[in-house]
Design a protein around this motif. Structure first.
Motif, PDB file in Angstrom:
ATOM      1  N   ARG A   1       0.822  -1.217   0.000  1.00  0.00           N
ATOM      2  CA  ARG A   1       0.000   0.000   0.000  1.00  0.00           C
ATOM      3  C   ARG A   1       0.853   1.262   0.000  1.00  0.00           C
ATOM      4  O   ARG A   1       0.624   2.189  -0.778  1.00  0.00           O
ATOM      5  CB  ARG A   1      -0.900  -0.014   1.246  1.00  0.00           C
ATOM      6  CG  ARG A   1      -1.739   1.242   1.452  1.00  0.00           C
ATOM      7  CD  ARG A   1      -2.895   1.298   0.490  1.00  0.00           C
ATOM      8  NE  ARG A   1      -3.776   2.438   0.754  1.00  0.00           N
ATOM      9  CZ  ARG A   1      -4.876   2.683   0.065  1.00  0.00           C
ATOM     10  NH1 ARG A   1      -5.234   1.877  -0.917  1.00  0.00           N
ATOM     11  NH2 ARG A   1      -5.632   3.734   0.345  1.00  0.00           N
TER      12      ARG A   1
ATOM     13  N   ALA B   1      -5.595  -2.387  -0.540  1.00  0.00           N
ATOM     14  CA  ALA B   1      -5.917  -1.813   0.765  1.00  0.00           C
ATOM     15  C   ALA B   1      -5.045  -2.441   1.844  1.00  0.00           C
ATOM     16  O   ALA B   1      -4.691  -3.619   1.778  1.00  0.00           O
ATOM     17  CB  ALA B   1      -7.393  -2.039   1.084  1.00  0.00           C
ATOM     18  N   TRP B   2      -4.698  -1.624   2.839  1.00  0.00           N
ATOM     19  CA  TRP B   2      -3.919  -2.124   3.973  1.00  0.00           C
ATOM     20  C   TRP B   2      -4.888  -2.683   5.009  1.00  0.00           C
ATOM     21  O   TRP B   2      -5.739  -1.975   5.535  1.00  0.00           O
ATOM     22  CB  TRP B   2      -3.078  -1.003   4.565  1.00  0.00           C
ATOM     23  CG  TRP B   2      -2.283  -1.421   5.779  1.00  0.00           C
ATOM     24  CD1 TRP B   2      -1.786  -2.659   6.048  1.00  0.00           C
ATOM     25  CD2 TRP B   2      -1.917  -0.604   6.889  1.00  0.00           C
ATOM     26  NE1 TRP B   2      -1.108  -2.674   7.239  1.00  0.00           N
ATOM     27  CE2 TRP B   2      -1.171  -1.417   7.787  1.00  0.00           C
ATOM     28  CE3 TRP B   2      -2.125   0.733   7.224  1.00  0.00           C
ATOM     29  CZ2 TRP B   2      -0.654  -0.929   8.981  1.00  0.00           C
ATOM     30  CZ3 TRP B   2      -1.611   1.225   8.414  1.00  0.00           C
ATOM     31  CH2 TRP B   2      -0.869   0.393   9.281  1.00  0.00           C
ATOM     32  N   ARG B   3      -4.769  -3.948   5.283  1.00  0.00           N
ATOM     33  CA  ARG B   3      -5.621  -4.578   6.290  1.00  0.00           C
ATOM     34  C   ARG B   3      -4.809  -5.613   7.055  1.00  0.00           C
ATOM     35  O   ARG B   3      -3.844  -6.157   6.533  1.00  0.00           O
ATOM     36  CB  ARG B   3      -6.830  -5.248   5.644  1.00  0.00           C
ATOM     37  CG  ARG B   3      -6.475  -6.334   4.628  1.00  0.00           C
ATOM     38  CD  ARG B   3      -7.717  -6.975   4.040  1.00  0.00           C
ATOM     39  NE  ARG B   3      -7.404  -7.967   3.028  1.00  0.00           N
ATOM     40  CZ  ARG B   3      -7.072  -9.219   3.291  1.00  0.00           C
ATOM     41  NH1 ARG B   3      -6.999  -9.638   4.553  1.00  0.00           N
ATOM     42  NH2 ARG B   3      -6.804 -10.080   2.321  1.00  0.00           N
TER      43      ARG B   3
ATOM     44  N   ARG C   1      -5.281 -11.969   8.068  1.00  0.00           N
ATOM     45  CA  ARG C   1      -6.185 -12.943   8.681  1.00  0.00           C
ATOM     46  C   ARG C   1      -5.652 -14.333   8.351  1.00  0.00           C
ATOM     47  O   ARG C   1      -5.882 -14.849   7.243  1.00  0.00           O
ATOM     48  CB  ARG C   1      -7.604 -12.764   8.141  1.00  0.00           C
ATOM     49  CG  ARG C   1      -8.243 -11.441   8.496  1.00  0.00           C
ATOM     50  CD  ARG C   1      -9.730 -11.446   8.166  1.00  0.00           C
ATOM     51  NE  ARG C   1      -9.954 -11.600   6.729  1.00  0.00           N
ATOM     52  CZ  ARG C   1     -10.052 -10.576   5.879  1.00  0.00           C
ATOM     53  NH1 ARG C   1      -9.937  -9.335   6.325  1.00  0.00           N
ATOM     54  NH2 ARG C   1     -10.254 -10.792   4.596  1.00  0.00           N
TER      55      ARG C   1
ATOM     56  N   GLU D   1      -1.151 -14.135   1.569  1.00  0.00           N
ATOM     57  CA  GLU D   1      -1.854 -14.417   2.819  1.00  0.00           C
ATOM     58  C   GLU D   1      -1.481 -15.800   3.354  1.00  0.00           C
ATOM     59  O   GLU D   1      -1.203 -15.966   4.547  1.00  0.00           O
ATOM     60  CB  GLU D   1      -3.356 -14.338   2.561  1.00  0.00           C
ATOM     61  CG  GLU D   1      -4.226 -14.694   3.757  1.00  0.00           C
ATOM     62  CD  GLU D   1      -5.697 -14.718   3.410  1.00  0.00           C
ATOM     63  OE1 GLU D   1      -6.513 -14.549   4.324  1.00  0.00           O
ATOM     64  OE2 GLU D   1      -6.034 -14.911   2.218  1.00  0.00           O
TER      65      GLU D   1
END
Length: 379
Positions: free
Chosen positions: A49, A177-179, A182, A316
């Motif tokens: 990002r 997007a920076w998230r 998970r 991820e």
């Protein structure tokens, strides 16, 4: 990365000053993994990002803060804080620096770039104990000089970061997007993920043992107390890890993983035998075998999981695998510290060797079963 392992041969000095128990010493080491996991979860995608250079600059800042904390008069809270800060810096470097090296390299040098990134990462981890052990052996203010050298190296890295080009381009609004991460593994990747995670857990647990408790093992069980010896043995396992990765770089991961698991099983048996026979040469052989096996399993496991994951979820899934690895480098070692205080260091190390060997054997069985099922399906 060098800064993350600087304290390894110095734990004996910290123990003399602060009276650290085995449990407290291993907890101080494990605080590093807490910082790594926190950084991976919270900021693992931040460089996609905001760019590689800004994230690396923040990582350098955390590394410098860690060195400054260690330069202060030692206290237990200070050691814990310094280790957490060091872990955060490593977590930020892991993804962003590897991505930057890969992106700066021309396409024809992709394999070389991957090996350079690996060598810098693991080579830095191995250089830390050597530097600190040599300084301690020479008695050159061992709780000051290593961290001052680290700060100087960070200044050089900062200067390099000023001139290196940014590889993430385009408007910020169009970037991913920076998230927070998970941790998750899609069903199609689980067959590859489970044995890679189990074998990696075994290998990284051994790395944690050498990083956190090896000086105490040498001093109490083998009567070797020289700081340089402690640093050299810790460096050996990281050097062997790089060797294992380089030696298997051209081989198919599906063939490397079973051999790596078998080597891990042999290495844990050699480690147990070295303690039973009180043999330093046997311990060195065990260290080399464990390091090479860990490196081979690490490289092959990451490659297999990355290939099996859906492209849009690859980062991820691989990050989830790294979270498993950093749990492995910390939690079992804390258990070693607790068991050492209650049942003795020898029993504790043998227990960890048994755990790692059992996990390696389980991963080997899973791999062989998977290979047999694949052969039946294809047949």
């Amino acid at each position: 990365m060098l800064g993350t392992t600087l304290p390894t041969p110095l734990y004996g000095l910290y123990t003399q000053r602060l009276g650290l128990s085995a449990l407290l010493q291993t907890t101080v080491f494990a605080a590093y993994a807490l910082g790594v996991v926190a950084a991976l979860v919270a900021a693992g995608q931040a460089s996609d990002r905001f760019g590689r250079r800004p994230v690396l600059a923040v990582g350098l800042g955390f590394a410098a803060a860690s060195a400054v904390v260690f330069l202060l008069p030692p206290t237990v809270p200070g050691l814990l804080l310094g280790r957490v800060l060091s872990g955060v810096s490593a977590g930020l470097f892991t993804g962003a620096a590897t991505a930057l090296v890969s992106e700066l390299a021309p396409p024809r040098s992709a394999r070389a770039a991957s090996l350079v990134a690996t060598a810098a990462n693991i080579g830095g981890l191995g250089s830390g104990p050597l530097l600190a052990g040599a300084v301690a052996q020479l008695d050159w203010a061992p709780l000051v000089v290593p961290y001052a050298v680290h700060l100087a190296l960070l200044a050089l890295a900062g200067a390099a970061l000023v001139v290196v080009p940014e590889t993430v381009s385009g408007p910020v609004g169009e970037r991913p997007a920076w998230r927070p991460l998970r941790p998750a593994v899609p069903s199609r990747a689980r067959a590859a993920f489970v044995p890679a995670a189990v074998s990696g857990f075994a290998g990284f647990a051994c790395l944690g043992l050498y990083s956190a408790a090896e000086p105490r093992v040498l001093g109490q069980l083998l009567d070797v107390s020289a700081p340089l010896a402690a640093g050299a043995v810790a460096a050996l396992i990281f050097a062997a890890s790089v060797g294992g990765q380089v030696a298997t770089a051209r081989l198919a991961p599906a063939s490397v993983l079973p051999a790596g698991c078998a080597a891990l099983l042999a290495g844990t048996a050699l480690l147990a035998a070295s303690l039973e026979l009180v043999s330093l040469p046997l311990l060195l052989l065990a260290t080399a075998v464990l390091g090479a096996a860990q490196g081979a399993c690490f490289r092959a496991g990451v490659a297999e999981v990355g290939a099996a994951a859906p492209p849009q979820r690859r980062a991820e899934v691989v990050s989830t695998l790294f979270v498993v690895f950093y749990v492995a480098i910390s939690v079992p070692v804390v258990g070693v510290g607790a068991l050492a205080d209650s049942a003795g260091l020898r029993v504790a190390v043998l227990a960890l060797a048994g755990l790692a060997g059992g996990l390696a054997a389980a991963a080997l069985v899973l791999l062989l079963v998977r290979r047999r099922r694949t052969a039946v399906t294809q047949g």
